[in-house]
Design an enzyme around this catalytic site. Structure first.
Site, PDB file in Angstrom:
ATOM      1  N   GLU A  95       0.853  -1.199   0.000  1.00 13.33           N
ATOM      2  CA  GLU A  95       0.000   0.000   0.000  1.00 13.33           C
ATOM      3  C   GLU A  95       0.887   1.245   0.000  1.00 13.33           C
ATOM      4  O   GLU A  95       1.884   1.297   0.713  1.00 13.33           O
ATOM      5  CB  GLU A  95      -0.898   0.035   1.255  1.00 13.33           C
ATOM      6  CG  GLU A  95      -1.791   1.281   1.271  1.00 13.33           C
ATOM      7  CD  GLU A  95      -2.533   1.497   2.581  1.00 13.33           C
ATOM      8  OE1 GLU A  95      -3.573   0.851   2.780  1.00 13.33           O
ATOM      9  OE2 GLU A  95      -2.059   2.316   3.394  1.00 13.33           O
ATOM     10  N   ASP A  99     -13.387   7.188   7.063  1.00 14.07           N
ATOM     11  CA  ASP A  99     -13.611   7.600   8.456  1.00 14.07           C
ATOM     12  C   ASP A  99     -14.481   8.838   8.521  1.00 14.07           C
ATOM     13  O   ASP A  99     -14.348   9.742   7.696  1.00 14.07           O
ATOM     14  CB  ASP A  99     -12.272   7.861   9.146  1.00 14.07           C
ATOM     15  CG  ASP A  99     -11.646   6.560   9.632  1.00 14.07           C
ATOM     16  OD1 ASP A  99     -12.406   5.669  10.064  1.00 14.07           O
ATOM     17  OD2 ASP A  99     -10.412   6.434   9.550  1.00 14.07           O
ATOM     18  N   ALA A 107     -19.850   0.743   3.410  1.00 13.03           N
ATOM     19  CA  ALA A 107     -19.079   0.316   2.239  1.00 13.03           C
ATOM     20  C   ALA A 107     -19.861  -0.687   1.385  1.00 13.03           C
ATOM     21  O   ALA A 107     -19.668  -0.757   0.171  1.00 13.03           O
ATOM     22  CB  ALA A 107     -17.755  -0.287   2.693  1.00 13.03           C
ATOM     23  N   TYR A 128     -11.598  -6.132   9.611  1.00 10.87           N
ATOM     24  CA  TYR A 128     -10.990  -5.724  10.885  1.00 10.87           C
ATOM     25  C   TYR A 128     -10.846  -6.922  11.829  1.00 10.87           C
ATOM     26  O   TYR A 128     -11.799  -7.253  12.558  1.00 10.87           O
ATOM     27  CB  TYR A 128     -11.865  -4.616  11.516  1.00 10.87           C
ATOM     28  CG  TYR A 128     -11.956  -3.444  10.565  1.00 10.87           C
ATOM     29  CD1 TYR A 128     -11.060  -2.392  10.649  1.00 10.87           C
ATOM     30  CD2 TYR A 128     -12.893  -3.455   9.521  1.00 10.87           C
ATOM     31  CE1 TYR A 128     -11.101  -1.357   9.728  1.00 10.87           C
ATOM     32  CE2 TYR A 128     -12.940  -2.429   8.593  1.00 10.87           C
ATOM     33  CZ  TYR A 128     -12.038  -1.382   8.703  1.00 10.87           C
ATOM     34  OH  TYR A 128     -12.075  -0.370   7.782  1.00 10.87           O
ATOM     35  N   HIS A 180     -14.104  -3.648  13.998  1.00  9.65           N
ATOM     36  CA  HIS A 180     -14.103  -2.219  13.661  1.00  9.65           C
ATOM     37  C   HIS A 180     -14.485  -1.415  14.914  1.00  9.65           C
ATOM     38  O   HIS A 180     -15.414  -1.787  15.631  1.00  9.65           O
ATOM     39  CB  HIS A 180     -15.101  -1.949  12.518  1.00  9.65           C
ATOM     40  CG  HIS A 180     -15.047  -0.534  12.039  1.00  9.65           C
ATOM     41  ND1 HIS A 180     -15.860   0.454  12.544  1.00  9.65           N
ATOM     42  CD2 HIS A 180     -14.245   0.069  11.125  1.00  9.65           C
ATOM     43  CE1 HIS A 180     -15.570   1.607  11.940  1.00  9.65           C
ATOM     44  NE2 HIS A 180     -14.598   1.394  11.071  1.00  9.65           N
ATOM     45  N   LYS A 202     -21.089  -6.920   2.823  1.00  8.27           N
ATOM     46  CA  LYS A 202     -20.159  -6.307   1.859  1.00  8.27           C
ATOM     47  C   LYS A 202     -19.706  -7.348   0.824  1.00  8.27           C
ATOM     48  O   LYS A 202     -19.622  -7.053  -0.365  1.00  8.27           O
ATOM     49  CB  LYS A 202     -18.962  -5.751   2.648  1.00  8.27           C
ATOM     50  CG  LYS A 202     -18.019  -4.926   1.869  1.00  8.27           C
ATOM     51  CD  LYS A 202     -17.287  -3.884   2.724  1.00  8.27           C
ATOM     52  CE  LYS A 202     -16.491  -4.408   3.883  1.00  8.27           C
ATOM     53  NZ  LYS A 202     -15.840  -3.311   4.640  1.00  8.27           N
TER      54      LYS A 202
HETATM   55  P1  FAD Z   1     -17.807  -0.341   6.552  1.00  9.56           P
HETATM   56  O1  FAD Z   1     -17.601  -1.672   5.945  1.00  9.56           O
HETATM   57  O2  FAD Z   1     -19.001   0.431   6.088  1.00  9.56           O
HETATM   58  O3  FAD Z   1     -17.878  -0.539   8.143  1.00  9.56           O
HETATM   59  C1  FAD Z   1     -17.865   0.597   9.005  1.00  9.56           C
HETATM   60  C2  FAD Z   1     -18.704   0.275  10.258  1.00  9.56           C
HETATM   61  O4  FAD Z   1     -20.091   0.164   9.883  1.00  9.56           O
HETATM   62  C3  FAD Z   1     -18.348  -1.044  10.925  1.00  9.56           C
HETATM   63  O5  FAD Z   1     -18.473  -0.853  12.313  1.00  9.56           O
HETATM   64  C4  FAD Z   1     -19.385  -2.010  10.406  1.00  9.56           C
HETATM   65  O6  FAD Z   1     -19.646  -3.069  11.317  1.00  9.56           O
HETATM   66  C5  FAD Z   1     -20.604  -1.108  10.238  1.00  9.56           C
HETATM   67  N1  FAD Z   1     -21.479  -1.525   9.137  1.00  9.56           N
HETATM   68  C6  FAD Z   1     -21.089  -1.911   7.903  1.00  9.56           C
HETATM   69  N2  FAD Z   1     -22.164  -2.233   7.146  1.00  9.56           N
HETATM   70  C7  FAD Z   1     -23.257  -2.044   7.944  1.00  9.56           C
HETATM   71  C8  FAD Z   1     -24.665  -2.194   7.737  1.00  9.56           C
HETATM   72  N3  FAD Z   1     -25.149  -2.597   6.549  1.00  9.56           N
HETATM   73  N4  FAD Z   1     -25.494  -1.893   8.768  1.00  9.56           N
HETATM   74  C9  FAD Z   1     -25.023  -1.448   9.959  1.00  9.56           C
HETATM   75  N5  FAD Z   1     -23.692  -1.292  10.200  1.00  9.56           N
HETATM   76  C10 FAD Z   1     -22.823  -1.573   9.205  1.00  9.56           C
HETATM   77  N6  FAD Z   1      -9.734   5.342   4.870  1.00  9.56           N
HETATM   78  C11 FAD Z   1      -9.603   6.368   3.969  1.00  9.56           C
HETATM   79  O7  FAD Z   1     -10.110   7.467   4.216  1.00  9.56           O
HETATM   80  N7  FAD Z   1      -8.905   6.190   2.806  1.00  9.56           N
HETATM   81  C12 FAD Z   1      -8.321   5.017   2.467  1.00  9.56           C
HETATM   82  O8  FAD Z   1      -7.701   4.899   1.407  1.00  9.56           O
HETATM   83  C13 FAD Z   1      -8.436   3.919   3.390  1.00  9.56           C
HETATM   84  N8  FAD Z   1      -7.896   2.702   3.108  1.00  9.56           N
HETATM   85  C14 FAD Z   1      -8.098   1.650   3.971  1.00  9.56           C
HETATM   86  C15 FAD Z   1      -7.589   0.391   3.632  1.00  9.56           C
HETATM   87  C16 FAD Z   1      -7.772  -0.706   4.489  1.00  9.56           C
HETATM   88  C17 FAD Z   1      -7.240  -2.063   4.088  1.00  9.56           C
HETATM   89  C18 FAD Z   1      -8.461  -0.520   5.726  1.00  9.56           C
HETATM   90  C19 FAD Z   1      -8.634  -1.688   6.669  1.00  9.56           C
HETATM   91  C20 FAD Z   1      -8.959   0.722   6.068  1.00  9.56           C
HETATM   92  C21 FAD Z   1      -8.802   1.822   5.189  1.00  9.56           C
HETATM   93  N9  FAD Z   1      -9.316   3.081   5.490  1.00  9.56           N
HETATM   94  C22 FAD Z   1      -9.173   4.137   4.592  1.00  9.56           C
HETATM   95  C23 FAD Z   1     -10.020   3.320   6.760  1.00  9.56           C
HETATM   96  C24 FAD Z   1     -11.540   3.034   6.646  1.00  9.56           C
HETATM   97  O9  FAD Z   1     -12.121   3.946   5.744  1.00  9.56           O
HETATM   98  C25 FAD Z   1     -12.152   3.167   8.039  1.00  9.56           C
HETATM   99  O10 FAD Z   1     -11.734   2.106   8.861  1.00  9.56           O
HETATM  100  C26 FAD Z   1     -13.655   3.339   8.110  1.00  9.56           C
HETATM  101  O11 FAD Z   1     -14.008   3.671   9.456  1.00  9.56           O
HETATM  102  C27 FAD Z   1     -14.474   2.100   7.744  1.00  9.56           C
HETATM  103  O12 FAD Z   1     -14.448   1.841   6.423  1.00  9.56           O
HETATM  104  P2  FAD Z   1     -15.061   0.453   5.855  1.00  9.56           P
HETATM  105  O13 FAD Z   1     -15.017   0.545   4.407  1.00  9.56           O
HETATM  106  O14 FAD Z   1     -14.435  -0.711   6.502  1.00  9.56           O
HETATM  107  O15 FAD Z   1     -16.590   0.627   6.387  1.00  9.56           O
END
Ligand code: FAD
Length: 285
Positions: free
Chosen positions: A17, A109, A123, A143, A147, A163
């Site tokens: 990355e 975030d 997501a 995570y 998370h 997802k």
């Molecule tokens: P989600 O999958 O949406 O999850 C977020 C929270 O919502 C979790 O607690 C989950 O349990 C909950 N959730 C998910 N779906 C639902 C649903 N349908 N109903 C209710 N609750 C739900 N951040 C950046 O800004 N830029 C980046 O380039 C970046 N790259 C990353 C790369 C990796 C490999 C990782 C692990 C993280 C990265 N992040 C980045 C950080 C990430 O954006 C944050 O951790 C963010 O808080 C969660 O993103 P997510 O896509 O995992 O969210």
């Protein structure tokens, strides 16, 4: 190239990355780093999006350079928390115009003081949107230590399943320092019917500032073996760097021999550290 095809091979996938430079630095400032990292021949390189105050439009430019100038497949990150559907669509169009076909779909975030936009909440919704638009292979984040916003590990896994069901073909994990947390997480995924490949996120910790920042951002737990290293070498930067690299190599050796499908190295744009890791594990993949 469809990145998820890489996992059909017996070999462990090793990916990197990188992040774009801060808004105050020109994009060219990162080219030397990219070239050195690509010379190490990762299976693919992912490029972060808008994280830590970087300019998100540089993600496309960097992914394009990685793929077309250095010949390494690119995975472009994209977030949705502060974007409308139209804005996401425009970013995807720019990826498409540059032949970037692999994307990591993230919520992003929530920034304090900046209310999230309402087109996407998770997501999984972004993943669905990208799949409907068509022409992309999608990956998702996961995570091992849950998370930070999730109610508990069960709801977090059930949300992760949504997802994957929406179209995430493989997952990349948050960094962790205790391999057992990853093995336990993988087991929970398999029990929940999540069968896609999961890459383990490994970050070699090479200075104390980095560790404090990472732990406050992602809440990774610190095994006593790791804390002892940090304490013993905190005032000796070179020793700390070497010990951090050795720790990461040790984690990788254990993960590879346990049959992990991939290792995603958070390079922190540091080719020296990435090279040391590749020298340590390159022949074991
Ligand atoms: P989600 O999958 O949406 O999850 C977020 C929270 O919502 C979790 O607690 C989950 O349990 C909950 N959730 C998910 N779906 C639902 C649903 N349908 N109903 C209710 N609750 C739900 N951040 C950046 O800004 N830029 C980046 O380039 C970046 N790259 C990353 C790369 C990796 C490999 C990782 C692990 C993280 C990265 N992040 C980045 C950080 C990430 O954006 C944050 O951790 C963010 O808080 C969660 O993103 P997510 O896509 O995992 O969210």
């Amino acid at each position: 190239m469809r990145i998820s095809d890489l996992y059909n091979n017996e070999k462990t996938v090793l990916s990197f990355e990188v992040f774009p430079p801060k808004k105050t630095s020109p994009i060219e400032s990162v080219y030397g780093v990219l070239e050195e990292l690509c010379d190490l021949k990762p299976a693919y390189m992912s490029v972060t999006y808008g994280a830590g105050g970087t300019a998100s439009d540089n993600t496309c430019a960097i992914a394009t350079r990685v793929k077309h100038t250095y010949g390494v497949e690119a995975l472009a990150h994209i977030t949705c928390v502060n974007s409308s559907k139209d804005e996401v669509s425009r970013v995807l169009d720019s990826f498409k115009e540059n032949d970037i076909e692999n994307v990591l779909a993230l919520r992003g975030d929530i920034v304090p003081g900046l209310p999230p936009k309402t087109d996407f909440h998770h997501a999984s919704e972004l993943t669905e949107f990208i799949k409907q638009k068509g022409g992309f292979y999608v990956a998702g984040a996961c995570y091992p230590e849950v998370h930070p916003e999730a109610e508990n590990e069960i709801t977090d896994i059930l949300n992760l399943k949504k997802k994957v069901d929406a179209g995430a073909e493989f997952l990349i994990s948050q960094l962790f320092f205790d391999n057992q947390s990853f093995y336990d997480f993988e087991k929970r995924c398999r029990l929940a019917g999540i069968t896609v490949p999961i890459e383990a996120g490994i970050m070699p910790v090479v200075n104390t500032k980095q560790i404090q920042r990472m732990v406050s951002l992602c809440g990774a737990s610190l095994p006593s073996k790791f804390s002892r290293i940090m304490t013993r070498y905190e005032s000796r930067p070179e020793a700390l760097r070497d010990a951090g690299i050795a720790y990461a190599i040790d984690q990788c050796v254990d993960l590879i021999s346990s049959g992990v499908r991939g290792i995603h190295l958070y390079t922190m744009n540091n080719p020296y550290v990435a090279r040391r890791i590749v020298e340590g594990v390159g022949k074991l993949l």
